[in-house]
Design a protein around this motif. Structure first.
Motif, PDB file in Angstrom:
ATOM      1  N   ASP A   1       0.812  -1.216   0.000  1.00  0.00           N
ATOM      2  CA  ASP A   1       0.000   0.000   0.000  1.00  0.00           C
ATOM      3  C   ASP A   1       0.847   1.269   0.000  1.00  0.00           C
ATOM      4  O   ASP A   1       0.393   2.329   0.407  1.00  0.00           O
ATOM      5  CB  ASP A   1      -0.970   0.029   1.183  1.00  0.00           C
ATOM      6  CG  ASP A   1      -2.246   0.815   0.851  1.00  0.00           C
ATOM      7  OD1 ASP A   1      -2.628   0.853  -0.336  1.00  0.00           O
ATOM      8  OD2 ASP A   1      -2.856   1.378   1.774  1.00  0.00           O
ATOM      9  N   GLY A   2       2.096   1.147  -0.450  1.00  0.00           N
ATOM     10  CA  GLY A   2       2.932   2.327  -0.633  1.00  0.00           C
ATOM     11  C   GLY A   2       2.710   2.943  -1.996  1.00  0.00           C
ATOM     12  O   GLY A   2       2.193   2.303  -2.913  1.00  0.00           O
ATOM     13  N   VAL A   3       3.112   4.190  -2.138  1.00  0.00           N
ATOM     14  CA  VAL A   3       2.907   4.944  -3.374  1.00  0.00           C
ATOM     15  C   VAL A   3       4.246   5.435  -3.893  1.00  0.00           C
ATOM     16  O   VAL A   3       5.111   5.858  -3.119  1.00  0.00           O
ATOM     17  CB  VAL A   3       1.974   6.154  -3.129  1.00  0.00           C
ATOM     18  CG1 VAL A   3       1.812   6.979  -4.396  1.00  0.00           C
ATOM     19  CG2 VAL A   3       0.609   5.680  -2.649  1.00  0.00           C
ATOM     20  N   VAL A   4       4.414   5.365  -5.213  1.00  0.00           N
ATOM     21  CA  VAL A   4       5.613   5.877  -5.864  1.00  0.00           C
ATOM     22  C   VAL A   4       5.198   6.869  -6.942  1.00  0.00           C
ATOM     23  O   VAL A   4       4.350   6.559  -7.780  1.00  0.00           O
ATOM     24  CB  VAL A   4       6.445   4.744  -6.504  1.00  0.00           C
ATOM     25  CG1 VAL A   4       7.615   5.318  -7.295  1.00  0.00           C
ATOM     26  CG2 VAL A   4       6.948   3.778  -5.450  1.00  0.00           C
ATOM     27  N   LEU A   5       5.784   8.062  -6.896  1.00  0.00           N
ATOM     28  CA  LEU A   5       5.627   9.035  -7.969  1.00  0.00           C
ATOM     29  C   LEU A   5       6.915   9.051  -8.781  1.00  0.00           C
ATOM     30  O   LEU A   5       8.010   9.040  -8.220  1.00  0.00           O
ATOM     31  CB  LEU A   5       5.371  10.434  -7.409  1.00  0.00           C
ATOM     32  CG  LEU A   5       4.111  10.625  -6.563  1.00  0.00           C
ATOM     33  CD1 LEU A   5       4.015  12.081  -6.115  1.00  0.00           C
ATOM     34  CD2 LEU A   5       2.873  10.232  -7.337  1.00  0.00           C
ATOM     35  N   GLY A   6       6.790   9.091 -10.088  1.00  0.00           N
ATOM     36  CA  GLY A   6       7.982   9.124 -10.921  1.00  0.00           C
ATOM     37  C   GLY A   6       8.652   7.764 -10.987  1.00  0.00           C
ATOM     38  O   GLY A   6       8.030   6.716 -10.820  1.00  0.00           O
ATOM     39  N   GLU A   7       9.957   7.791 -11.199  1.00  0.00           N
ATOM     40  CA  GLU A   7      10.711   6.563 -11.437  1.00  0.00           C
ATOM     41  C   GLU A   7      11.235   5.947 -10.150  1.00  0.00           C
ATOM     42  O   GLU A   7      11.602   6.649  -9.214  1.00  0.00           O
ATOM     43  CB  GLU A   7      11.901   6.867 -12.357  1.00  0.00           C
ATOM     44  CG  GLU A   7      12.751   5.653 -12.702  1.00  0.00           C
ATOM     45  CD  GLU A   7      13.986   6.013 -13.507  1.00  0.00           C
ATOM     46  OE1 GLU A   7      14.807   6.803 -13.003  1.00  0.00           O
ATOM     47  OE2 GLU A   7      14.122   5.529 -14.647  1.00  0.00           O
TER      48      GLU A   7
ATOM     49  N   SER B   1      13.755   1.852   0.115  1.00  0.00           N
ATOM     50  CA  SER B   1      12.997   0.772   0.749  1.00  0.00           C
ATOM     51  C   SER B   1      13.740  -0.544   0.619  1.00  0.00           C
ATOM     52  O   SER B   1      14.456  -0.769  -0.349  1.00  0.00           O
ATOM     53  CB  SER B   1      11.612   0.649   0.096  1.00  0.00           C
ATOM     54  OG  SER B   1      10.872   1.840   0.227  1.00  0.00           O
ATOM     55  N   GLY B   2      13.552  -1.426   1.589  1.00  0.00           N
ATOM     56  CA  GLY B   2      14.167  -2.740   1.557  1.00  0.00           C
ATOM     57  C   GLY B   2      15.031  -2.968   2.780  1.00  0.00           C
ATOM     58  O   GLY B   2      15.080  -2.131   3.690  1.00  0.00           O
ATOM     59  N   PRO B   3      15.711  -4.124   2.803  1.00  0.00           N
ATOM     60  CA  PRO B   3      15.778  -5.131   1.740  1.00  0.00           C
ATOM     61  C   PRO B   3      14.503  -5.968   1.645  1.00  0.00           C
ATOM     62  O   PRO B   3      13.843  -6.216   2.645  1.00  0.00           O
ATOM     63  CB  PRO B   3      16.973  -5.998   2.145  1.00  0.00           C
ATOM     64  CG  PRO B   3      17.035  -5.859   3.635  1.00  0.00           C
ATOM     65  CD  PRO B   3      16.578  -4.469   3.951  1.00  0.00           C
ATOM     66  N   LEU B   4      14.203  -6.386   0.426  1.00  0.00           N
ATOM     67  CA  LEU B   4      13.009  -7.165   0.133  1.00  0.00           C
ATOM     68  C   LEU B   4      13.390  -8.376  -0.708  1.00  0.00           C
ATOM     69  O   LEU B   4      14.430  -8.390  -1.369  1.00  0.00           O
ATOM     70  CB  LEU B   4      11.999  -6.318  -0.667  1.00  0.00           C
ATOM     71  CG  LEU B   4      11.552  -4.996  -0.052  1.00  0.00           C
ATOM     72  CD1 LEU B   4      10.879  -4.150  -1.112  1.00  0.00           C
ATOM     73  CD2 LEU B   4      10.598  -5.249   1.094  1.00  0.00           C
ATOM     74  N   ARG B   5      12.501  -9.358  -0.718  1.00  0.00           N
ATOM     75  CA  ARG B   5      12.675 -10.494  -1.622  1.00  0.00           C
ATOM     76  C   ARG B   5      11.626 -10.479  -2.737  1.00  0.00           C
ATOM     77  O   ARG B   5      11.779 -11.188  -3.738  1.00  0.00           O
ATOM     78  CB  ARG B   5      12.605 -11.814  -0.864  1.00  0.00           C
ATOM     79  CG  ARG B   5      13.783 -12.042   0.092  1.00  0.00           C
ATOM     80  CD  ARG B   5      13.839 -13.462   0.583  1.00  0.00           C
ATOM     81  NE  ARG B   5      14.104 -14.398  -0.502  1.00  0.00           N
ATOM     82  CZ  ARG B   5      15.336 -14.735  -0.919  1.00  0.00           C
ATOM     83  NH1 ARG B   5      16.403 -14.201  -0.330  1.00  0.00           N
ATOM     84  NH2 ARG B   5      15.489 -15.592  -1.901  1.00  0.00           N
ATOM     85  N   ARG B   6      10.595  -9.669  -2.565  1.00  0.00           N
ATOM     86  CA  ARG B   6       9.549  -9.606  -3.596  1.00  0.00           C
ATOM     87  C   ARG B   6       8.754  -8.321  -3.419  1.00  0.00           C
ATOM     88  O   ARG B   6       8.458  -7.917  -2.289  1.00  0.00           O
ATOM     89  CB  ARG B   6       8.618 -10.818  -3.496  1.00  0.00           C
ATOM     90  CG  ARG B   6       7.514 -10.864  -4.565  1.00  0.00           C
ATOM     91  CD  ARG B   6       6.622 -12.079  -4.341  1.00  0.00           C
ATOM     92  NE  ARG B   6       5.539 -12.138  -5.300  1.00  0.00           N
ATOM     93  CZ  ARG B   6       5.596 -12.737  -6.483  1.00  0.00           C
ATOM     94  NH1 ARG B   6       6.720 -13.360  -6.845  1.00  0.00           N
ATOM     95  NH2 ARG B   6       4.557 -12.745  -7.313  1.00  0.00           N
ATOM     96  N   ARG B   7       8.421  -7.693  -4.517  1.00  0.00           N
ATOM     97  CA  ARG B   7       7.552  -6.518  -4.490  1.00  0.00           C
ATOM     98  C   ARG B   7       6.836  -6.402  -5.822  1.00  0.00           C
ATOM     99  O   ARG B   7       7.422  -6.631  -6.883  1.00  0.00           O
ATOM    100  CB  ARG B   7       8.342  -5.250  -4.213  1.00  0.00           C
ATOM    101  CG  ARG B   7       7.482  -3.967  -4.256  1.00  0.00           C
ATOM    102  CD  ARG B   7       7.555  -3.172  -2.986  1.00  0.00           C
ATOM    103  NE  ARG B   7       6.976  -3.862  -1.854  1.00  0.00           N
ATOM    104  CZ  ARG B   7       7.019  -3.403  -0.599  1.00  0.00           C
ATOM    105  NH1 ARG B   7       7.629  -2.259  -0.345  1.00  0.00           N
ATOM    106  NH2 ARG B   7       6.481  -4.066   0.387  1.00  0.00           N
ATOM    107  N   THR B   8       5.555  -6.049  -5.751  1.00  0.00           N
ATOM    108  CA  THR B   8       4.744  -5.858  -6.950  1.00  0.00           C
ATOM    109  C   THR B   8       4.220  -4.434  -6.977  1.00  0.00           C
ATOM    110  O   THR B   8       3.720  -3.934  -5.968  1.00  0.00           O
ATOM    111  CB  THR B   8       3.566  -6.849  -6.992  1.00  0.00           C
ATOM    112  OG1 THR B   8       4.076  -8.183  -7.079  1.00  0.00           O
ATOM    113  CG2 THR B   8       2.671  -6.590  -8.197  1.00  0.00           C
ATOM    114  N   TRP B   9       4.339  -3.789  -8.139  1.00  0.00           N
ATOM    115  CA  TRP B   9       3.794  -2.450  -8.346  1.00  0.00           C
ATOM    116  C   TRP B   9       2.706  -2.509  -9.408  1.00  0.00           C
ATOM    117  O   TRP B   9       2.859  -3.174 -10.436  1.00  0.00           O
ATOM    118  CB  TRP B   9       4.880  -1.476  -8.798  1.00  0.00           C
ATOM    119  CG  TRP B   9       5.930  -1.216  -7.791  1.00  0.00           C
ATOM    120  CD1 TRP B   9       5.930  -0.269  -6.802  1.00  0.00           C
ATOM    121  CD2 TRP B   9       7.185  -1.900  -7.651  1.00  0.00           C
ATOM    122  NE1 TRP B   9       7.080  -0.320  -6.074  1.00  0.00           N
ATOM    123  CE2 TRP B   9       7.882  -1.309  -6.562  1.00  0.00           C
ATOM    124  CE3 TRP B   9       7.807  -2.961  -8.343  1.00  0.00           C
ATOM    125  CZ2 TRP B   9       9.134  -1.738  -6.162  1.00  0.00           C
ATOM    126  CZ3 TRP B   9       9.051  -3.399  -7.939  1.00  0.00           C
ATOM    127  CH2 TRP B   9       9.705  -2.793  -6.857  1.00  0.00           C
TER     128      TRP B   9
END
Length: 285
Positions: free
Chosen positions: A136-142, A263-271
């Motif tokens: 449920d995080g948001v990213v603007l731009g790249e 953000s991280g470290p992560l093993r999986r993320r979906t945008w």
């Protein structure tokens, strides 16, 4: 990016001035307040921290919110509205003031106080795409995933550690670093990443092909533009590119940089692309 509406000079504004902006560039804040007050009925809020910032935004009523601050303040406002499920209902304006202004500039917001304040009064609402992740995080731009071992911090970002805000603790940590020899980085902590990148369920690159970097950004309406730079020996390999509505990265632990945060470290993320999810006031053409 769709143009939706212009604004009347009779609009009522809620001007929320970030405390960092007040401390770093009080003159630009004063100019922005003067321009906005001369052109519309304004209520000015001076929150002392994130909690008061959130309360001011939540109590905006029918007033159109204007954030005066840097990229962090802009992202704080967008994230709050998204979590409250009010982003689609809110037309947001920003007057960039502070040190990190690259995100606001990349979205088309003027980075000068006068021009930005005039755009608030005379501009048009445009709907911009953004990325929403599975936490449920948001990213603007790249956003970008750098090679393993490369600092992920974007320009203007500040890494906040356990000693932040405690000068005595930072002094002790510095002393310890001078007394204890630094360990040489291990081979596992540097070099290409082993990642799987999937776009709309199709694999763009798999774990058996190491990559140097991955970038994801809102592209054409409703789509994300994905670029994967593969690790190569000898001649540089051409980057892999694709477009889709959903992007999943998985594999070895990775970090990613987006606007003012890491953000991280992560093993999986979906945008997933939120088409037209941000209603931002920008200069008219």
């Amino acid at each position: 990016m769709a143009e939706v509406a212009t604004f009347a000079m009779s609009d009522q504004l809620l001007v929320v001035i970030d405390p960092i902006a007040r401390r770093t560039d009080g003159e630009s804040v004063r100019i922005a307040k003067d321009v906005l007050s001369a052109g519309a009925a304004t209520k000015v809020c001076l929150p002392d921290g994130p909690d008061e910032f959130a309360r001011a935004l939540a109590r905006r009523g029918s007033r159109r919110p204007v954030v005066v601050g840097d990229d962090r303040a802009l992202m704080r406002a967008v994230s709050l509205l998204h979590r409250q499920r009010e982003l689609a209902e809110c037309v947001l304006s920003v007057v960039p003031v502070g040190g990190a202004l690259s995100l606001a500039g990349s979205l088309g917001v003027p980075t000068g106080a006068v021009a930005a304040a005039r755009a608030v009064l005379e501009g048009v609402e445009r709907r911009l795409d953004l990325l929403v992740d599975d936490s449920d995080g948001v990213v603007l731009g790249e956003l970008r995933i750098p090679p393993v071992g490369e600092p992920a911090a974007p320009n203007g970002a500040t890494a906040v550690g356990p000693g932040a805000g405690r000068p005595w603790l930072r002094t002790c940590q510095s002393l310890v670093r001078t007394l204890v020899p630094a360990r040489a980085p291990s081979a596992a902590g540097s070099g290409p990443s082993r990642l799987r990148v999937e776009v709309d369920g199709s694999t763009l690159v798999d774990l058996d092909h190491p990559v140097e970097a991955v970038s994801v950004a809102p592209g054409a309406s409703g789509m994300a533009a994905v670029e994967v730079r593969r690790a190569s020996v000898g001649a540089e390999a051409s980057p892999l590119r694709a477009e889709g509505r959903t992007v999943t990265v998985s594999g070895a632990h990775f970090r990613y940089a987006a606007h003012t945060a890491v953000s991280g470290p992560l093993r999986r993320r979906t945008w997933t692309v939120g088409e037209g999810a941000l209603r931002l006031v920008l200069p008219g053409r």
